[in-house]
Design a protein around this motif. Sequence first.
Motif, PDB file in Angstrom:
ATOM      1  N   GLU A 146       0.577  -0.860  -0.383  1.00 32.01           N
ATOM      2  CA  GLU A 146       0.053   0.029   0.109  1.00 32.01           C
ATOM      3  C   GLU A 146       0.653   1.832  -0.047  1.00 32.01           C
ATOM      4  OE1 GLU A 146      -3.625   1.928  -0.195  1.00 32.01           O
ATOM      5  OE2 GLU A 146      -3.469   0.026   0.083  1.00 32.01           O
ATOM      6  N   TYR A 147       1.625   1.409   0.862  1.00 33.08           N
ATOM      7  CA  TYR A 147       2.759   2.475   0.904  1.00 33.08           C
ATOM      8  C   TYR A 147       3.886   2.485   0.740  1.00 33.08           C
ATOM      9  CZ  TYR A 147      -1.379   3.819   3.998  1.00 33.08           C
ATOM     10  OH  TYR A 147      -3.098   4.299   4.484  1.00 33.08           O
ATOM     11  N   TYR A 198       5.701   5.381  -1.786  1.00 31.15           N
ATOM     12  CA  TYR A 198       5.503   6.583  -1.475  1.00 31.15           C
ATOM     13  C   TYR A 198       6.865   7.488  -0.524  1.00 31.15           C
ATOM     14  CZ  TYR A 198       0.388   6.652  -1.746  1.00 31.15           C
ATOM     15  OH  TYR A 198      -0.945   6.595  -2.476  1.00 31.15           O
ATOM     16  N   GLN A 246       5.669  12.272   1.664  1.00 24.45           N
ATOM     17  CA  GLN A 246       4.294  11.821   0.855  1.00 24.45           C
ATOM     18  C   GLN A 246       3.841  11.098   1.996  1.00 24.45           C
ATOM     19  OE1 GLN A 246       5.270   9.278  -2.649  1.00 24.45           O
ATOM     20  NE2 GLN A 246       4.579  11.561  -4.291  1.00 24.45           N
ATOM     21  N   LEU A 247       4.984  10.356   3.028  1.00 30.40           N
ATOM     22  CA  LEU A 247       3.632   9.718   3.729  1.00 30.40           C
ATOM     23  C   LEU A 247       3.565  10.778   4.509  1.00 30.40           C
ATOM     24  CD1 LEU A 247       6.256   5.763   3.980  1.00 30.40           C
ATOM     25  CD2 LEU A 247       3.111   6.607   3.564  1.00 30.40           C
ATOM     26  N   SER A 261       2.543  13.737   4.551  1.00 32.20           N
ATOM     27  CA  SER A 261       1.664  14.103   4.565  1.00 32.20           C
ATOM     28  C   SER A 261       0.080  13.812   4.190  1.00 32.20           C
ATOM     29  CB  SER A 261       1.624  14.817   3.206  1.00 32.20           C
ATOM     30  OG  SER A 261       0.358  15.660   2.660  1.00 32.20           O
ATOM     31  N   ILE A 262       0.355  12.165   4.280  1.00 34.02           N
ATOM     32  CA  ILE A 262      -1.229  11.437   4.194  1.00 34.02           C
ATOM     33  C   ILE A 262      -1.009  11.057   5.843  1.00 34.02           C
ATOM     34  CG2 ILE A 262      -1.476   8.354   4.517  1.00 34.02           C
ATOM     35  CD1 ILE A 262       0.101   8.744   1.283  1.00 34.02           C
ATOM     36  N   GLN A 275      -2.928  14.402   7.855  1.00 39.14           N
ATOM     37  CA  GLN A 275      -4.559  13.680   7.652  1.00 39.14           C
ATOM     38  C   GLN A 275      -5.599  12.803   8.114  1.00 39.14           C
ATOM     39  OE1 GLN A 275      -5.287  14.805   3.071  1.00 39.14           O
ATOM     40  NE2 GLN A 275      -2.663  15.209   3.222  1.00 39.14           N
ATOM     41  N   GLU A 276      -4.421  12.248   8.756  1.00 40.21           N
ATOM     42  CA  GLU A 276      -5.644  10.793   9.358  1.00 40.21           C
ATOM     43  C   GLU A 276      -5.970  11.441  10.545  1.00 40.21           C
ATOM     44  OE1 GLU A 276      -3.366   7.813   8.683  1.00 40.21           O
ATOM     45  OE2 GLU A 276      -3.615   7.800   6.743  1.00 40.21           O
TER      46      GLU A 276
END
Length: 86
Positions: free
Chosen positions: A36-37, A40, A44-45, A47-48, A51-52
Amino acid sequence: IYKKYKSYGFSAIQDKPERPIFSQKVEDILNQVWKEYGNYTGVQLESIIQQEQPWINARVGFSPIDKCTKVISDKDIFDFYIQYAK
Protein backbone atom coordinates in the motif's frame (compact mmCIF):
# COMPACT_ATOMS: atom_id res chain seq x y z
CA ILE A 1 13.91 1.97 14.63
CA TYR A 2 13.15 5.70 14.58
CA LYS A 3 16.09 6.55 16.83
CA LYS A 4 18.45 4.48 14.73
CA TYR A 5 17.51 6.11 11.42
CA LYS A 6 16.24 9.59 12.35
CA SER A 7 19.55 11.19 11.38
CA TYR A 8 18.75 10.43 7.73
CA GLY A 9 15.82 12.88 7.86
CA PHE A 10 14.17 12.87 4.44
CA SER A 11 17.18 11.26 2.73
CA ALA A 12 17.23 7.64 1.61
CA ILE A 13 18.62 5.22 4.21
CA GLN A 14 21.90 3.86 2.89
CA ASP A 15 22.49 1.15 5.52
CA LYS A 16 21.47 -2.39 4.69
CA PRO A 17 20.11 -3.51 8.07
CA GLU A 18 19.93 -7.13 9.10
CA ARG A 19 16.44 -8.43 8.37
CA PRO A 20 14.59 -9.53 11.52
CA ILE A 21 12.58 -12.75 11.67
CA PHE A 22 8.81 -12.26 11.99
CA SER A 23 5.90 -14.62 12.47
CA GLN A 24 3.90 -15.35 9.32
CA LYS A 25 1.03 -13.17 10.58
CA VAL A 26 3.32 -10.17 11.14
CA GLU A 27 5.05 -10.82 7.80
CA ASP A 28 1.67 -10.75 6.04
CA ILE A 29 0.73 -7.45 7.70
CA LEU A 30 4.09 -5.89 6.82
CA ASN A 31 3.72 -7.03 3.21
CA GLN A 32 0.24 -5.44 3.03
CA VAL A 33 1.62 -2.18 4.41
CA TRP A 34 4.52 -2.27 1.94
CA LYS A 35 2.17 -2.99 -0.96
CA GLU A 36 0.00 0.00 0.00
CA TYR A 37 2.68 2.53 1.01
CA GLY A 38 6.03 1.29 -0.32
CA ASN A 39 6.13 3.57 -3.35
CA TYR A 40 5.65 6.81 -1.41
CA THR A 41 8.48 9.11 -0.38
CA GLY A 42 8.96 10.15 3.23
CA VAL A 43 7.46 13.56 2.48
CA GLN A 44 4.40 11.96 0.88
CA LEU A 45 3.94 9.59 3.83
CA GLU A 46 4.22 12.51 6.25
CA SER A 47 1.50 14.36 4.34
CA ILE A 48 -0.79 11.32 4.34
CA ILE A 49 -0.35 10.70 8.07
CA GLN A 50 -0.98 14.33 8.97
CA GLN A 51 -4.42 14.11 7.39
CA GLU A 52 -5.47 11.02 9.38
CA GLN A 53 -7.47 11.07 12.59
CA PRO A 54 -4.82 9.70 15.01
CA TRP A 55 -2.45 12.54 14.06
CA ILE A 56 -5.24 15.11 14.22
CA ASN A 57 -6.32 13.86 17.66
CA ALA A 58 -2.77 14.10 19.03
CA ARG A 59 -2.41 17.69 17.82
CA VAL A 60 -5.56 19.11 19.39
CA GLY A 61 -4.64 22.51 20.81
CA PHE A 62 -1.53 22.91 18.62
CA SER A 63 -1.25 25.10 15.53
CA PRO A 64 0.10 23.52 12.31
CA ILE A 65 3.51 25.10 12.94
CA ASP A 66 3.77 24.28 16.66
CA LYS A 67 6.20 21.59 17.76
CA CYS A 68 4.27 18.76 19.37
CA THR A 69 5.78 15.76 21.13
CA LYS A 70 2.49 14.26 22.24
CA VAL A 71 2.43 10.50 21.67
CA ILE A 72 -0.31 9.23 19.36
CA SER A 73 -2.30 6.71 21.39
CA ASP A 74 -2.28 3.03 20.45
CA LYS A 75 -6.07 3.07 20.76
CA ASP A 76 -6.41 5.88 18.20
CA ILE A 77 -4.06 4.04 15.84
CA PHE A 78 -5.93 0.74 16.25
CA ASP A 79 -9.40 2.30 15.95
CA PHE A 80 -8.42 4.17 12.79
CA TYR A 81 -6.54 1.43 10.93
CA ILE A 82 -8.77 -1.52 11.88
CA GLN A 83 -11.34 -0.16 9.45
CA TYR A 84 -8.86 -0.91 6.64
CA ALA A 85 -8.13 -4.50 7.74
CA LYS A 86 -8.85 -7.01 5.02
